[in-house]
Design a protein around this motif. Structure first.
Motif, short mmCIF file in Angstrom:
data_model
loop_
_atom_site.label_atom_id
_atom_site.label_comp_id
_atom_site.label_asym_id
_atom_site.label_seq_id
_atom_site.Cartn_x
_atom_site.Cartn_y
_atom_site.Cartn_z
N PRO A 180 0.94 -1.25 -0.07
CA PRO A 180 -0.24 0.11 0.01
C PRO A 180 0.70 1.17 -0.15
O PRO A 180 0.20 2.21 -0.22
CB PRO A 180 -0.99 0.00 1.14
CG PRO A 180 0.03 -0.96 2.12
CD PRO A 180 0.63 -2.07 1.25
N GLY A 181 2.23 1.17 0.17
CA GLY A 181 2.88 2.48 0.21
C GLY A 181 2.93 3.19 1.80
O GLY A 181 2.42 2.66 2.48
N PRO A 182 3.58 4.30 1.87
CA PRO A 182 4.07 5.12 0.67
C PRO A 182 5.57 4.57 0.26
O PRO A 182 5.94 4.91 -0.93
CB PRO A 182 4.12 6.29 1.25
CG PRO A 182 4.47 6.24 2.71
CD PRO A 182 3.65 4.88 2.99
N GLY A 183 6.18 3.98 0.93
CA GLY A 183 7.37 3.21 0.57
C GLY A 183 7.40 1.79 0.07
O GLY A 183 6.36 1.30 0.10
N PRO A 184 8.67 1.48 -0.14
CA PRO A 184 8.85 -0.16 -0.67
C PRO A 184 8.38 -0.96 0.41
O PRO A 184 8.69 -0.69 1.67
CB PRO A 184 10.01 -0.20 -1.41
CG PRO A 184 10.72 0.82 -0.73
CD PRO A 184 9.93 2.03 -0.45
N ALA A 185 8.25 -2.22 0.36
CA ALA A 185 8.33 -3.33 1.10
C ALA A 185 9.53 -4.23 0.77
O ALA A 185 9.97 -4.37 -0.20
CB ALA A 185 7.13 -4.14 1.16
N ARG A 186 10.60 -4.25 1.90
CA ARG A 186 11.52 -5.21 1.88
C ARG A 186 11.46 -6.25 2.82
O ARG A 186 11.32 -6.24 3.94
CB ARG A 186 12.78 -4.35 1.98
CG ARG A 186 12.90 -3.06 1.25
CD ARG A 186 13.75 -2.08 2.03
NE ARG A 186 15.22 -2.60 2.11
CZ ARG A 186 16.28 -2.62 1.14
NH1 ARG A 186 15.83 -2.27 -0.29
NH2 ARG A 186 17.28 -2.93 1.32
N ALA A 213 -1.17 1.15 5.89
CA ALA A 213 0.09 2.06 5.08
C ALA A 213 0.99 2.76 5.97
O ALA A 213 1.95 2.91 5.61
CB ALA A 213 -0.60 2.82 3.95
N GLY A 214 0.46 3.16 7.29
CA GLY A 214 1.25 4.06 7.98
C GLY A 214 2.21 3.29 8.94
O GLY A 214 2.71 2.43 9.36
#
Length: 185
Positions: free
Chosen positions: A146-152, A184-185
């Motif tokens: 969902p973001g806002p950044g990538p998932a690692r 997402a937060g």
């Protein structure tokens, strides 16, 4: 630039974790309880975020898989996967078992079962640092970032994804992904 000390530390940490996880799965039949133990060890490795820094394992606007260790026959494959914000994967089964632990970001896994009416959602698991999911070879799941950044994520597969008999499924229309929510937060 690769920090040589960090590289040595990562090689040692990955080697120790793989040895522990290999002992857990042994040469016998793998079940969910075994995979939960594997996931706990994988999550401990994922908690060492500095070993998997964005400088060496940069993602972009497309998914990226970095193989950290894999047996010559493709067995016991450990990878760092980077999924960009907005990434989705339709329902699928890997054809091999997997343990997935979040290093950074948020990724949502929707779990399904096959029924006479088609795929039915049975659970939704939110992966963020400290959380993970285990999948048996026939478990069906879909993925969304969902973001806002990538998932690692660190992913350990019984058989490397490029060698496993992956099965794709049509996503149920009535169960489409909702708009990004609070996870997402």
């Amino acid at each position: 630039m690769i920090d040589p000390l960090r590289l040595v530390e990562r090689i040692a940490a990955v080697g120790a974790a793989r040895a522990d996880m290999r002992a857990m799965v042994g040469s016998g039949r793998v079940d969910r309880d075994t995979l939960e133990a594997v996931l706990a060890r994988l999550a401990a490795l994922a908690a060492r975020r500095a070993l998997f820094g964005t400088g060496e394992f940069a993602g972009g606007d497309r998914p990226a898989r970095f193989v950290l260790a894999e047996d010559a026959d493709g067995g016991l494959a450990l990878s760092l996967v980077v999924h960009p914000p907005g990434f989705t994967a339709e329902p699928h089964a890997h054809g091999t078992w997997a343990a997935i632990a979040a290093v950074e970001g948020v990724e949502v896994h929707r779990l399904y079962r096959q029924s006479p009416r088609g795929l039915e959602v049975i659970d939704e698991v939110v992966l963020r640092p400290g959380a993970g999911v285990v999948l048996m070879p026939d478990d069906i799941h879909a993925v969304r970032v969902p973001g806002p950044g990538p998932a690692r994520l660190l992913q350990l597969h019984g058989l490397a994804p490029h060698r496993a008999p992956r099965q794709e499924y049509a996503a149920p229309v009535e169960q489409a992904w909702p708009a990004a929510r609070a996870e997402a937060g």
